[in-house]
Enzyme design. Sequence first.
Site, PDB file in Angstrom:
ATOM      1  N   ASP A 121       0.865  -1.184   0.000  1.00 35.75           N
ATOM      2  CA  ASP A 121       0.000   0.000   0.000  1.00 35.75           C
ATOM      3  C   ASP A 121       0.897   1.228   0.000  1.00 35.75           C
ATOM      4  O   ASP A 121       2.060   1.137  -0.359  1.00 35.75           O
ATOM      5  CB  ASP A 121      -0.977  -0.025   1.184  1.00 35.75           C
ATOM      6  CG  ASP A 121      -2.299   0.669   0.872  1.00 35.75           C
ATOM      7  OD1 ASP A 121      -2.255   1.869   0.552  1.00 35.75           O
ATOM      8  OD2 ASP A 121      -3.363   0.024   0.926  1.00 35.75           O
TER       9      ASP A 121
ATOM     10  N   HIS B 160       2.018   1.482  -3.161  1.00 33.99           N
ATOM     11  CA  HIS B 160       1.212   2.419  -3.942  1.00 33.99           C
ATOM     12  C   HIS B 160       1.861   3.782  -4.094  1.00 33.99           C
ATOM     13  O   HIS B 160       1.232   4.713  -4.574  1.00 33.99           O
ATOM     14  CB  HIS B 160      -0.172   2.580  -3.312  1.00 33.99           C
ATOM     15  CG  HIS B 160      -0.999   1.338  -3.356  1.00 33.99           C
ATOM     16  ND1 HIS B 160      -2.236   1.243  -2.752  1.00 33.99           N
ATOM     17  CD2 HIS B 160      -0.776   0.125  -3.937  1.00 33.99           C
ATOM     18  CE1 HIS B 160      -2.735   0.029  -2.945  1.00 33.99           C
ATOM     19  NE2 HIS B 160      -1.866  -0.668  -3.662  1.00 33.99           N
TER      20      HIS B 160
END
Length: 368
Positions: free
Chosen positions: A207, A229
């Site tokens: 993430d 991410h």
Amino acid sequence: MRSVELLSLAALGSLVAAAPAPSRVSDLTKRSSTCTFTAASQATESASGCSEIVLDNIEVPAGETLDLSDVDDGTTIVFEGTTTFGYKEWSGPLIRFGGKDITVKQNSGAVIDGEGSRWWDGEGTNGGKTKPKFMYAHSLEDSTITGLSIKNTPVQAISVQATNLYLIDITIDNSDGDDNGGHNTDGFDISESTGVYIRGATVKNQDDCIAINSGENIEFSGGTCSGGHGLSIGSVGGRDDNTVKNVTITDSTVTDSANGVRIKTVYDATGSVSEVTYSNIKLSGITDYGIVIEQDYENGSPTGTPTTGVPITDLTIDGVTGTVESDAVEVYILCGDGSCSDWTWEGVDITGGETSSKCENVPSGASC
């Protein structure tokens, strides 16, 4: 009779003079001590009065927090050996820090191991097992967390709500989650903070490497991010505090990640993002977007329809370079009408992918 009274008073004075000083000396002696704990309950219940707390191979029982939020100001906390946690489905956190002028560090070879695979199911915080947040650095003031080695957190690693907090040379390694269902394993989540300085971090996860949801005077520099991410602002909007101001993200690399640079604001919400600088960011192996800036997030996903309630102003993108995968988009900008302005866009050189045909309301100076 008078002489007897004088003698009695003299004797009383001698007794008072000879009596030990009350608590001050003993308190100072206790405060100068190093306290070594081998159980989480000891550390939580007996930390007061210790100038240095050594956590020696702590095994935190299932469903409990290693709570060091009520230690004395000026305390140093040292992790020794391997710190582990019992398994239970609950929201956590597994560790909590708080206080003023606190230093958190570890001795050589120490590791804080969340053994996240016991919770990983590919759903993160979106469903499946209830997974504990890992570490709360909340209510810290004028403090430093340095040199920690963190491994395999169940979900989000370090949540920051602090004032003048330095996080130096932190390693968060959730790479085992790549093939074992790790999800929502953010590195650093920052909100409601003033003065957060993250330097030399290494984050391997699934993430955001860093996500700044609110706060001001925030710096992320010298970071190495992979597998996740990217370097994110937001989502901004829909919280108690929806202002992000004076953020510098610089001299960092993002590899094998979904995004490189990302700013996202919430659909139909209010707030502001201002005075944000990304500079000298190197990208490689990016699978979705090299740079993505969008004002359309709702329930964690883009809608494709931007709104103007969270303007993005005084943004500098300077020296963001590198490569994305062939089916990735190099740059995507989706702004509401007039809600992105005063941008500086220099030295952007992202290659290898596609050019977006869906950009909207790109401010003067930027390119998409």
